[in-house]
Design an enzyme around this catalytic site. Sequence first.
Site, PDB file in Angstrom:
ATOM      1  N   TYR A  65     -10.573  -9.206 -11.313  1.00 19.41           N
ATOM      2  CA  TYR A  65     -10.194  -8.623 -10.033  1.00 19.41           C
ATOM      3  C   TYR A  65      -8.779  -8.037 -10.083  1.00 19.41           C
ATOM      4  CZ  TYR A  65      -8.149  -8.027  -5.527  1.00 19.41           C
ATOM      5  OH  TYR A  65      -7.456  -7.478  -4.488  1.00 19.41           O
ATOM      6  N   CYS A 109     -16.178  -7.637   8.767  1.00 19.46           N
ATOM      7  CA  CYS A 109     -17.240  -8.446   8.150  1.00 19.46           C
ATOM      8  C   CYS A 109     -16.670  -9.807   7.738  1.00 19.46           C
ATOM      9  CB  CYS A 109     -17.818  -7.702   6.944  1.00 19.46           C
ATOM     10  SG  CYS A 109     -19.334  -8.403   6.286  1.00 19.46           S
ATOM     11  N   GLU A 139      -0.799  -8.952  -5.472  1.00 24.20           N
ATOM     12  CA  GLU A 139      -2.105  -9.537  -5.752  1.00 24.20           C
ATOM     13  C   GLU A 139      -2.003 -11.025  -6.106  1.00 24.20           C
ATOM     14  OE1 GLU A 139      -4.878  -8.289  -5.081  1.00 24.20           O
ATOM     15  OE2 GLU A 139      -4.224  -6.250  -4.654  1.00 24.20           O
ATOM     16  N   ASP A 186     -13.020  -9.267  -4.687  1.00 28.81           N
ATOM     17  CA  ASP A 186     -12.411 -10.505  -4.205  1.00 28.81           C
ATOM     18  C   ASP A 186     -13.354 -11.107  -3.178  1.00 28.81           C
ATOM     19  OD1 ASP A 186     -12.120  -8.935  -1.953  1.00 28.81           O
ATOM     20  OD2 ASP A 186      -9.963  -9.208  -1.756  1.00 28.81           O
ATOM     21  N   ARG A 197       0.817  -1.205   0.000  1.00 26.91           N
ATOM     22  CA  ARG A 197       0.000   0.000   0.000  1.00 26.91           C
ATOM     23  C   ARG A 197       0.859   1.267   0.000  1.00 26.91           C
ATOM     24  NH1 ARG A 197      -5.029  -1.661   4.073  1.00 26.91           N
ATOM     25  NH2 ARG A 197      -5.964  -3.145   2.609  1.00 26.91           N
TER      26      ARG A 197
END
Length: 200
Positions: free
Chosen positions: A108, A180, A25, A126, A13
């Site tokens: 993706y 989540c 990725e 994803d 990041r």
Amino acid sequence: MWYGRHGRDLPWRKTSDPYHILVSEIMLQQTQVDRVVPKYTEWLVKYPSLEALATASEQEVAETWYPLGYNIRPRRLQTIAREAVARYDGRLPSDEATLRSFKGIGAYTAGAIRSFAFRERAAILDTNVARVLFRVFVGRGDPKTHAMKRHLWRVSETLVPSRRVFDFNQALMDLGAMICVARDPKCLVCPMSKDCRWVK
């Protein structure tokens, strides 16, 4: 903003290099973040560019990848690197159609490269993002059907803002990874709980 306070501090990041984003990725496919971090750093020291990876021996590449598993992934990465060197002057293109023409770059991964490296308005979906979007905007049904996945892609594409795409997509990923989660989601501290159809 929730992501500004709670987003994970991850090495990929801190870069906008499309190759570095690609490496992260591919490594993160079916592999936990804590296992990827040290290998990501080691990989980029050894293969700092697409050209360096393209010209490395396949045996050495496979050995460097160990023990991440799913060993078709380093071969795919090297194939992408060789094609980028041969056709695109050692760089990854930014448009979706060209990115997806590379074997091993699907919808993706193309979206991740476009939004994280090029800061373009591009959707991602994803496992974590799909779970968040399904729970918040759908709430009932089978999230694994092809029809639902197509629907969730449309939801993701609709939601992507015109600004701060990087933060938005990373926030969705972190919500799915940290709040989540698949089992025992932390709904009481979720910033989306008031609007979540799965909670209601």
